[in-house]
Design a protein around this motif. Structure first.
Motif, PDB file in Angstrom:
ATOM      1  N   PHE A 156       0.817  -1.209   0.000  1.00 62.64           N
ATOM      2  CA  PHE A 156       0.000   0.000   0.000  1.00 62.64           C
ATOM      3  C   PHE A 156       0.854   1.264   0.000  1.00 62.64           C
ATOM      4  O   PHE A 156       1.816   1.360   0.739  1.00 62.64           O
ATOM      5  CB  PHE A 156      -0.922   0.001   1.222  1.00 62.64           C
ATOM      6  N   ARG A 157       0.470   2.236  -0.808  1.00 60.40           N
ATOM      7  CA  ARG A 157       1.110   3.556  -0.852  1.00 60.40           C
ATOM      8  C   ARG A 157       0.008   4.614  -0.856  1.00 60.40           C
ATOM      9  O   ARG A 157      -0.839   4.623  -1.744  1.00 60.40           O
ATOM     10  CB  ARG A 157       1.952   3.718  -2.111  1.00 60.40           C
ATOM     11  N   ALA A 158       0.016   5.470   0.137  1.00 49.85           N
ATOM     12  CA  ALA A 158      -0.981   6.540   0.216  1.00 49.85           C
ATOM     13  C   ALA A 158      -0.836   7.471  -0.982  1.00 49.85           C
ATOM     14  O   ALA A 158       0.276   7.834  -1.372  1.00 49.85           O
ATOM     15  CB  ALA A 158      -0.800   7.331   1.507  1.00 49.85           C
ATOM     16  N   GLN A 159      -1.953   7.863  -1.566  1.00 53.26           N
ATOM     17  CA  GLN A 159      -1.965   8.793  -2.699  1.00 53.26           C
ATOM     18  C   GLN A 159      -2.640  10.079  -2.230  1.00 53.26           C
ATOM     19  O   GLN A 159      -3.862  10.206  -2.285  1.00 53.26           O
ATOM     20  CB  GLN A 159      -2.717   8.180  -3.886  1.00 53.26           C
ATOM     21  N   LEU A 160      -1.825  11.019  -1.729  1.00 54.31           N
ATOM     22  CA  LEU A 160      -2.336  12.254  -1.159  1.00 54.31           C
ATOM     23  C   LEU A 160      -1.700  13.480  -1.816  1.00 54.31           C
ATOM     24  O   LEU A 160      -1.526  14.522  -1.191  1.00 54.31           O
ATOM     25  CB  LEU A 160      -2.106  12.263   0.359  1.00 54.31           C
ATOM     26  N   GLU A 161      -1.357  13.352  -3.076  1.00 50.65           N
ATOM     27  CA  GLU A 161      -0.730  14.438  -3.818  1.00 50.65           C
ATOM     28  C   GLU A 161      -1.639  15.667  -3.824  1.00 50.65           C
ATOM     29  O   GLU A 161      -2.818  15.589  -4.162  1.00 50.65           O
ATOM     30  CB  GLU A 161      -0.451  14.002  -5.255  1.00 50.65           C
ATOM     31  N   GLY A 162      -1.089  16.809  -3.378  1.00 49.52           N
ATOM     32  CA  GLY A 162      -1.819  18.070  -3.379  1.00 49.52           C
ATOM     33  C   GLY A 162      -2.919  18.174  -2.335  1.00 49.52           C
ATOM     34  O   GLY A 162      -3.670  19.146  -2.312  1.00 49.52           O
ATOM     35  N   GLY A 164       4.422   6.963   0.621  1.00 50.97           N
ATOM     36  CA  GLY A 164       3.256   7.651   0.070  1.00 50.97           C
ATOM     37  C   GLY A 164       3.610   8.837  -0.810  1.00 50.97           C
ATOM     38  O   GLY A 164       4.706   9.382  -0.743  1.00 50.97           O
ATOM     39  N   ASN A 165       2.663   9.230  -1.647  1.00 51.32           N
ATOM     40  CA  ASN A 165       2.837  10.388  -2.516  1.00 51.32           C
ATOM     41  C   ASN A 165       2.097  11.565  -1.897  1.00 51.32           C
ATOM     42  O   ASN A 165       0.879  11.624  -1.928  1.00 51.32           O
ATOM     43  CB  ASN A 165       2.310  10.103  -3.922  1.00 51.32           C
ATOM     44  N   LEU A 166       2.867  12.500  -1.322  1.00 53.43           N
ATOM     45  CA  LEU A 166       2.332  13.713  -0.727  1.00 53.43           C
ATOM     46  C   LEU A 166       2.918  14.934  -1.442  1.00 53.43           C
ATOM     47  O   LEU A 166       3.036  16.008  -0.873  1.00 53.43           O
ATOM     48  CB  LEU A 166       2.631  13.762   0.765  1.00 53.43           C
ATOM     49  N   ASN A 167       3.268  14.738  -2.692  1.00 53.88           N
ATOM     50  CA  ASN A 167       3.854  15.796  -3.506  1.00 53.88           C
ATOM     51  C   ASN A 167       2.916  17.010  -3.512  1.00 53.88           C
ATOM     52  O   ASN A 167       1.750  16.895  -3.873  1.00 53.88           O
ATOM     53  CB  ASN A 167       4.067  15.272  -4.926  1.00 53.88           C
ATOM     54  N   GLY A 168       3.427  18.161  -3.074  1.00 51.69           N
ATOM     55  CA  GLY A 168       2.648  19.389  -3.086  1.00 51.69           C
ATOM     56  C   GLY A 168       1.534  19.460  -2.060  1.00 51.69           C
ATOM     57  O   GLY A 168       0.701  20.362  -2.098  1.00 51.69           O
ATOM     58  N   ALA A 169       1.501  18.539  -1.116  1.00 54.34           N
ATOM     59  CA  ALA A 169       0.445  18.532  -0.100  1.00 54.34           C
ATOM     60  C   ALA A 169       0.633  19.671   0.896  1.00 54.34           C
ATOM     61  O   ALA A 169       1.754  20.121   1.148  1.00 54.34           O
ATOM     62  CB  ALA A 169       0.432  17.197   0.641  1.00 54.34           C
ATOM     63  N   ASN A 170      -0.472  20.141   1.466  1.00 51.73           N
ATOM     64  CA  ASN A 170      -0.429  21.153   2.510  1.00 51.73           C
ATOM     65  C   ASN A 170      -0.499  20.453   3.860  1.00 51.73           C
ATOM     66  O   ASN A 170      -1.556  19.963   4.259  1.00 51.73           O
ATOM     67  CB  ASN A 170      -1.586  22.143   2.366  1.00 51.73           C
ATOM     68  N   LEU A 171       0.638  20.390   4.542  1.00 48.57           N
ATOM     69  CA  LEU A 171       0.750  19.765   5.853  1.00 48.57           C
ATOM     70  C   LEU A 171       1.119  20.805   6.905  1.00 48.57           C
ATOM     71  O   LEU A 171       1.709  20.476   7.926  1.00 48.57           O
ATOM     72  CB  LEU A 171       1.801  18.648   5.803  1.00 48.57           C
ATOM     73  N   ALA A 197       8.734   8.537   1.610  1.00 48.11           N
ATOM     74  CA  ALA A 197       7.587   9.302   1.095  1.00 48.11           C
ATOM     75  C   ALA A 197       8.042  10.429   0.173  1.00 48.11           C
ATOM     76  O   ALA A 197       9.124  10.992   0.338  1.00 48.11           O
ATOM     77  CB  ALA A 197       6.769   9.878   2.240  1.00 48.11           C
ATOM     78  N   ASN A 198       7.202  10.751  -0.805  1.00 48.65           N
ATOM     79  CA  ASN A 198       7.446  11.869  -1.717  1.00 48.65           C
ATOM     80  C   ASN A 198       6.754  13.093  -1.140  1.00 48.65           C
ATOM     81  O   ASN A 198       5.535  13.187  -1.155  1.00 48.65           O
ATOM     82  CB  ASN A 198       6.885  11.538  -3.104  1.00 48.65           C
ATOM     83  N   LEU A 199       7.549  14.021  -0.620  1.00 47.89           N
ATOM     84  CA  LEU A 199       7.043  15.258  -0.036  1.00 47.89           C
ATOM     85  C   LEU A 199       7.589  16.466  -0.795  1.00 47.89           C
ATOM     86  O   LEU A 199       7.726  17.549  -0.233  1.00 47.89           O
ATOM     87  CB  LEU A 199       7.418  15.324   1.445  1.00 47.89           C
ATOM     88  N   LYS A 200       7.878  16.269  -2.077  1.00 48.96           N
ATOM     89  CA  LYS A 200       8.407  17.365  -2.885  1.00 48.96           C
ATOM     90  C   LYS A 200       7.435  18.533  -2.860  1.00 48.96           C
ATOM     91  O   LYS A 200       6.227  18.346  -2.979  1.00 48.96           O
ATOM     92  CB  LYS A 200       8.625  16.930  -4.334  1.00 48.96           C
ATOM     93  N   VAL A 201       7.991  19.714  -2.695  1.00 47.45           N
ATOM     94  CA  VAL A 201       7.274  21.000  -2.651  1.00 47.45           C
ATOM     95  C   VAL A 201       6.058  20.998  -1.715  1.00 47.45           C
ATOM     96  O   VAL A 201       5.145  21.797  -1.867  1.00 47.45           O
ATOM     97  CB  VAL A 201       6.900  21.546  -4.057  1.00 47.45           C
TER      98      VAL A 201
END
Length: 118
Positions: free
Chosen positions: A29-35, A51-58, A71-75
């Motif tokens: 499993f990989r979370a898909q939370l991009e943007g 998980g993919n959190l690319n461009g997410a607001n955290l 995890a991908n937390l780019k930008v």
């Protein structure tokens, strides 16, 4: 774009429901939370590894003890996020905003912090 089911579980069910959801998955499993906008949420000890959190607001999110390994937390915006004791091994923070984030005891081995705003 964020997977709406993943977003709904985190927003409405919280970390416990998220844990149950990913345990029921029969594949890697990989979370898909991009943007996704997850600002100010309590996500203590959440498992978002790979998980993919690319461009997410955290911004302002409580990620104490969270697993963000690989995890991908780019930008992503992690301004004022609490990553205390989080597992960030190999996470990609390229271009991410980490201003005011609590990184104490976070494991950042092999994390990509290129052009991250610290």
């Amino acid at each position: 774009m964020a997977n709406q089911e993943h977003l709904k579980i985190l927003r409405n069910g919280g970390v416990d429901e998220w844990r149950e959801f990913i345990q029921k998955q029969k594949y890697m499993f990989r979370a898909q939370l991009e943007g996704a906008d997850l600002s100010s949420m309590n996500l203590q000890w959440v498992d978002l590894h790979g998980g993919n959190l690319n461009g997410a607001n955290l911004q302002g999110v409580d990620l104490v003890g969270a697993n963000l390994e690989g995890a991908n937390l780019k930008v992503a915006n992690l301004g004022r996020a609490d990553l205390f004791a989080g597992n960030c091994i190999g996470a990609d923070f390229q271009g991410a905003n980490l201003m005011g984030a609590n990184l104490r005891r976070a494991d950042l081995r092999e994390a990509n912090l290129y052009e991250a705003n610290l």
